[in-house]
Design a protein around this motif. Structure first.
Motif, PDB file in Angstrom:
ATOM      1  N   LEU A 101      30.320   2.614  19.346  1.00 59.43           N
ATOM      2  CA  LEU A 101      30.571   3.036  20.719  1.00 59.43           C
ATOM      3  C   LEU A 101      32.034   3.347  20.975  1.00 59.43           C
ATOM      4  O   LEU A 101      32.369   4.004  21.963  1.00 59.43           O
ATOM      5  N   SER A 102      32.922   2.889  20.116  1.00 59.88           N
ATOM      6  CA  SER A 102      34.339   3.188  20.317  1.00 59.88           C
ATOM      7  C   SER A 102      34.612   4.680  20.195  1.00 59.88           C
ATOM      8  O   SER A 102      35.636   5.173  20.690  1.00 59.88           O
ATOM      9  N   ALA A 103      33.702   5.431  19.549  1.00 61.97           N
ATOM     10  CA  ALA A 103      33.864   6.877  19.407  1.00 61.97           C
ATOM     11  C   ALA A 103      33.159   7.646  20.519  1.00 61.97           C
ATOM     12  O   ALA A 103      33.158   8.879  20.515  1.00 61.97           O
ATOM     13  N   ASN A 104      32.574   6.941  21.493  1.00 62.55           N
ATOM     14  CA  ASN A 104      31.870   7.600  22.585  1.00 62.55           C
ATOM     15  C   ASN A 104      32.840   8.474  23.378  1.00 62.55           C
ATOM     16  O   ASN A 104      33.874   7.987  23.842  1.00 62.55           O
ATOM     17  N   PRO A 105      32.539   9.773  23.547  1.00 63.24           N
ATOM     18  CA  PRO A 105      33.485  10.674  24.234  1.00 63.24           C
ATOM     19  C   PRO A 105      33.748  10.275  25.681  1.00 63.24           C
ATOM     20  O   PRO A 105      34.883  10.423  26.165  1.00 63.24           O
ATOM     21  N   ALA A 106      32.733   9.786  26.389  1.00 67.56           N
ATOM     22  CA  ALA A 106      32.940   9.365  27.778  1.00 67.56           C
ATOM     23  C   ALA A 106      33.882   8.169  27.838  1.00 67.56           C
ATOM     24  O   ALA A 106      34.737   8.074  28.730  1.00 67.56           O
ATOM     25  N   LEU A 107      33.724   7.240  26.891  1.00 67.08           N
ATOM     26  CA  LEU A 107      34.590   6.066  26.847  1.00 67.08           C
ATOM     27  C   LEU A 107      36.028   6.465  26.523  1.00 67.08           C
ATOM     28  O   LEU A 107      36.980   5.960  27.132  1.00 67.08           O
ATOM     29  N   LYS A 108      36.206   7.371  25.579  1.00 69.36           N
ATOM     30  CA  LYS A 108      37.544   7.843  25.240  1.00 69.36           C
ATOM     31  C   LYS A 108      38.216   8.500  26.439  1.00 69.36           C
ATOM     32  O   LYS A 108      39.407   8.284  26.711  1.00 69.36           O
ATOM     33  N   LEU A 109      37.451   9.315  27.171  1.00 69.43           N
ATOM     34  CA  LEU A 109      38.006  10.009  28.330  1.00 69.43           C
ATOM     35  C   LEU A 109      38.400   9.012  29.422  1.00 69.43           C
ATOM     36  O   LEU A 109      39.471   9.141  30.035  1.00 69.43           O
ATOM     37  N   ALA A 110      37.549   8.023  29.657  1.00 68.48           N
ATOM     38  CA  ALA A 110      37.846   7.023  30.679  1.00 68.48           C
ATOM     39  C   ALA A 110      39.097   6.230  30.323  1.00 68.48           C
ATOM     40  O   ALA A 110      39.955   5.968  31.183  1.00 68.48           O
ATOM     41  N   ARG A 111      39.217   5.846  29.070  1.00 66.84           N
ATOM     42  CA  ARG A 111      40.390   5.076  28.648  1.00 66.84           C
ATOM     43  C   ARG A 111      41.663   5.907  28.676  1.00 66.84           C
ATOM     44  O   ARG A 111      42.762   5.367  28.818  1.00 66.84           O
ATOM     45  N   ARG A 112      41.505   7.209  28.576  1.00 61.51           N
ATOM     46  CA  ARG A 112      42.677   8.078  28.613  1.00 61.51           C
ATOM     47  C   ARG A 112      43.266   8.160  30.015  1.00 61.51           C
ATOM     48  O   ARG A 112      44.489   8.253  30.177  1.00 61.51           O
ATOM     49  N   PHE A 113      42.396   8.143  31.035  1.00 59.60           N
ATOM     50  CA  PHE A 113      42.866   8.361  32.400  1.00 59.60           C
ATOM     51  C   PHE A 113      42.884   7.091  33.252  1.00 59.60           C
ATOM     52  O   PHE A 113      43.384   7.120  34.376  1.00 59.60           O
ATOM     53  N   LEU A 114      42.344   5.997  32.756  1.00 59.10           N
ATOM     54  CA  LEU A 114      42.288   4.767  33.540  1.00 59.10           C
ATOM     55  C   LEU A 114      43.060   3.651  32.853  1.00 59.10           C
ATOM     56  O   LEU A 114      43.046   3.530  31.626  1.00 59.10           O
ATOM     57  N   ARG A 115      43.728   2.851  33.674  1.00 62.07           N
ATOM     58  CA  ARG A 115      44.288   1.600  33.173  1.00 62.07           C
ATOM     59  C   ARG A 115      43.185   0.557  33.230  1.00 62.07           C
ATOM     60  O   ARG A 115      42.575   0.353  34.279  1.00 62.07           O
ATOM     61  N   VAL A 116      42.939  -0.086  32.113  1.00 62.60           N
ATOM     62  CA  VAL A 116      41.821  -1.018  32.028  1.00 62.60           C
ATOM     63  C   VAL A 116      42.338  -2.413  31.744  1.00 62.60           C
ATOM     64  O   VAL A 116      43.121  -2.625  30.812  1.00 62.60           O
ATOM     65  N   SER A 117      41.913  -3.373  32.561  1.00 63.06           N
ATOM     66  CA  SER A 117      42.304  -4.762  32.349  1.00 63.06           C
ATOM     67  C   SER A 117      41.556  -5.318  31.138  1.00 63.06           C
ATOM     68  O   SER A 117      40.448  -4.885  30.824  1.00 63.06           O
ATOM     69  N   PRO A 118      42.135  -6.270  30.456  1.00 59.49           N
ATOM     70  CA  PRO A 118      41.461  -6.822  29.275  1.00 59.49           C
ATOM     71  C   PRO A 118      40.295  -7.742  29.616  1.00 59.49           C
ATOM     72  O   PRO A 118      39.438  -7.982  28.767  1.00 59.49           O
ATOM     73  N   ASP A 119      40.258  -8.236  30.852  1.00 56.28           N
ATOM     74  CA  ASP A 119      39.247  -9.226  31.217  1.00 56.28           C
ATOM     75  C   ASP A 119      38.404  -8.749  32.390  1.00 56.28           C
ATOM     76  O   ASP A 119      38.823  -7.916  33.198  1.00 56.28           O
ATOM     77  N   TYR A 120      37.204  -9.311  32.489  1.00 54.31           N
ATOM     78  CA  TYR A 120      36.341  -9.059  33.641  1.00 54.31           C
ATOM     79  C   TYR A 120      36.876  -9.811  34.857  1.00 54.31           C
ATOM     80  O   TYR A 120      37.529 -10.862  34.724  1.00 54.31           O
ATOM     81  N   ASP A 121      36.604  -9.267  36.028  1.00 58.61           N
ATOM     82  CA  ASP A 121      36.934  -9.943  37.275  1.00 58.61           C
ATOM     83  C   ASP A 121      35.654 -10.045  38.101  1.00 58.61           C
ATOM     84  O   ASP A 121      35.418  -9.274  39.026  1.00 58.61           O
ATOM     85  N   GLY A 122      34.802 -10.997  37.715  1.00 56.33           N
ATOM     86  CA  GLY A 122      33.506 -11.112  38.358  1.00 56.33           C
ATOM     87  C   GLY A 122      32.693  -9.852  38.098  1.00 56.33           C
ATOM     88  O   GLY A 122      32.717  -9.287  37.005  1.00 56.33           O
ATOM     89  N   GLN A 123      32.006  -9.376  39.139  1.00 57.86           N
ATOM     90  CA  GLN A 123      31.229  -8.150  38.998  1.00 57.86           C
ATOM     91  C   GLN A 123      31.929  -6.959  39.644  1.00 57.86           C
ATOM     92  O   GLN A 123      31.304  -5.979  40.012  1.00 57.86           O
ATOM     93  N   ARG A 124      33.259  -7.062  39.728  1.00 56.93           N
ATOM     94  CA  ARG A 124      34.038  -5.974  40.303  1.00 56.93           C
ATOM     95  C   ARG A 124      34.289  -4.887  39.257  1.00 56.93           C
ATOM     96  O   ARG A 124      34.463  -5.173  38.078  1.00 56.93           O
ATOM     97  N   PHE A 125      34.376  -3.644  39.727  1.00 56.71           N
ATOM     98  CA  PHE A 125      34.704  -2.521  38.850  1.00 56.71           C
ATOM     99  C   PHE A 125      36.209  -2.274  38.795  1.00 56.71           C
ATOM    100  O   PHE A 125      36.697  -1.629  37.869  1.00 56.71           O
ATOM    101  N   PHE A 126      36.932  -2.775  39.798  1.00 56.74           N
ATOM    102  CA  PHE A 126      38.391  -2.646  39.830  1.00 56.74           C
ATOM    103  C   PHE A 126      39.004  -3.990  40.180  1.00 56.74           C
ATOM    104  O   PHE A 126      38.394  -4.820  40.869  1.00 56.74           O
ATOM    105  N   THR A 127      40.222  -4.209  39.712  1.00 59.66           N
ATOM    106  CA  THR A 127      40.941  -5.443  39.981  1.00 59.66           C
ATOM    107  C   THR A 127      42.426  -5.143  40.092  1.00 59.66           C
ATOM    108  O   THR A 127      42.861  -4.006  39.835  1.00 59.66           O
ATOM    109  N   VAL A 128      43.208  -6.132  40.456  1.00 61.83           N
ATOM    110  CA  VAL A 128      44.660  -5.988  40.548  1.00 61.83           C
ATOM    111  C   VAL A 128      45.293  -6.996  39.607  1.00 61.83           C
ATOM    112  O   VAL A 128      45.035  -8.204  39.705  1.00 61.83           O
ATOM    113  N   VAL A 129      46.117  -6.501  38.684  1.00 60.93           N
ATOM    114  CA  VAL A 129      46.798  -7.342  37.713  1.00 60.93           C
ATOM    115  C   VAL A 129      48.296  -7.116  37.846  1.00 60.93           C
ATOM    116  O   VAL A 129      48.781  -5.989  37.663  1.00 60.93           O
TER     117      VAL A 129
END
Length: 320
Positions: A158-186
């Motif tokens: 799944l690391s080669a998934n094109p949608a995942l690559k695109l999302a990681r390119r344009f989004l800052r992603v936290s290393p951990d989950y924050d409950g069932q939230r899709f966004f968090t503040v770090v």
């Protein structure tokens, strides 16, 4: 048959109300979905789907009801294959079991929107160019034969998934989950959580599956209302079906072969549509029969997929 706009709006409104109740009341709080709860909600969605089929029978006639039921069963059977992908995605992202239902629920919303667009495009093409049905038929036959001959071991990277690559390119992603939230503040920075990446991959996977399943239903009917409603009702029940079947999905050794035969049958049916008329009720029997045989053979004679079994064991251990 061109239905009035209010029929479309009423159905869409009904679906949105059901999803709002599901999201805002019944499953508002994150929790581990047990088999008994999943079985209850699967029964609820199946009952609602059959009840809507009865409405169609009384409103549009028995033939339309048979088309709807055939389309629903066809889409439901093909949607079972999504469960394999869900298991892989959740395992890849180490998604806590109690947060999975939120990702799947929002995934349903995305799937309905994208399938609606794809169905609209497909209907327009068919109404403009009749020969597109032959293209769909050839594609489904090719896909079915490829599935039948493939030796997919369900270990997709799944690391080669094109949608995942695109999302990681344009989004800052936290290393951990924050409950069932899709966004968090770090540290004062707004970031996406891994759960948003899970949602992106799930919706991308549904688009890939829809490329097969939507052309397949055009072999049953080209009525856009029947195509969309049968698709929608099948997708709505997919989330509860995942939680019902996730713990035994590794035992479905012959399911992919059964789905391949179904796609091949639908492809041949479309290629011969101007030469041989196969009643919709016969196609319904064929689809149900092949699906039932593949599941029964898997449970009685199939060798469980050890990779998926280990993932199921890990998930059960994490769920406690």
């Amino acid at each position: 048959m061109d239905l009035p706009l209010w029929a479309w709006l009423a159905f869409v409104a009904g679906v949105l109300i059901l999803l709002a109740l599901d999201l805002g009341i019944f499953h508002r709080k994150a929790h581990v979905v047990r088999v008994r709860e999943a079985a209850f909600w699967t029964a609820v969605w199946v009952t609602l789907s059959l009840a809507f089929g009865y409405v169609i029978s009384r409103w549009l006639g028995p033939q339309k009801a048979v088309e709807y039921l055939t389309g629903y069963v066809l889409e439901w059977s093909l949607a079972v294959d999504n469960i394999f992908v869900f298991v892989l995605v959740f395992n890849f992202f180490r998604t806590p079991f109690k947060y999975q239902q939120r990702a799947l629920l929002w995934g349903v919303l995305g799937a309905l929107a994208m399938r609606g667009i794809m169905i609209g495009v497909g209907v327009t093409l068919i109404q403009t160019f009749h020969w597109v049905l032959y293209v769909f038929g050839a594609f489904l036959l090719f896909t079915g034969l490829r599935m039948l001959l493939s030796r997919d071991d369900q270990e997709t990277d799944l690391s080669a998934n094109p949608a995942l690559k695109l999302a990681r390119r344009f989004l800052r992603v936290s290393p951990d989950y924050d409950g069932q939230r899709f966004f968090t503040v770090v540290d004062g920075v707004r970031m996406a959580t891994p759960l948003l990446l899970v949602l992106v991959v799930i919706d991308f996977a549904d688009v890939i599956f829809a490329v097969d399943s939507i052309p397949a239903i055009f072999a049953v009917t080209t009525d856009p209302f029947i195509v969309f409603t049968s698709n929608a009702m099948a997708v709505l029940g997919l989330r509860s079906m995942y939680f019902l079947l996730a713990n035994i999905v590794h035992r479905f050794a012959y399911l992919q072969a059964g789905l391949a035969v179904i796609l091949s049958y639908i492809g041949v049916k479309m290629l011969l549509l101007d030469l041989v008329h196969i009643p919709t009720a016969v196609s319904l029997g064929v689809v149900v029969g092949i699906l039932g045989i593949s599941i029964l053979a898997s449970l009685l004679f199939g060798k469980p997929n050890e990779a998926l079994r280990s993932q199921v064991d890990e998930r059960e251990a994490a769920a406690g």
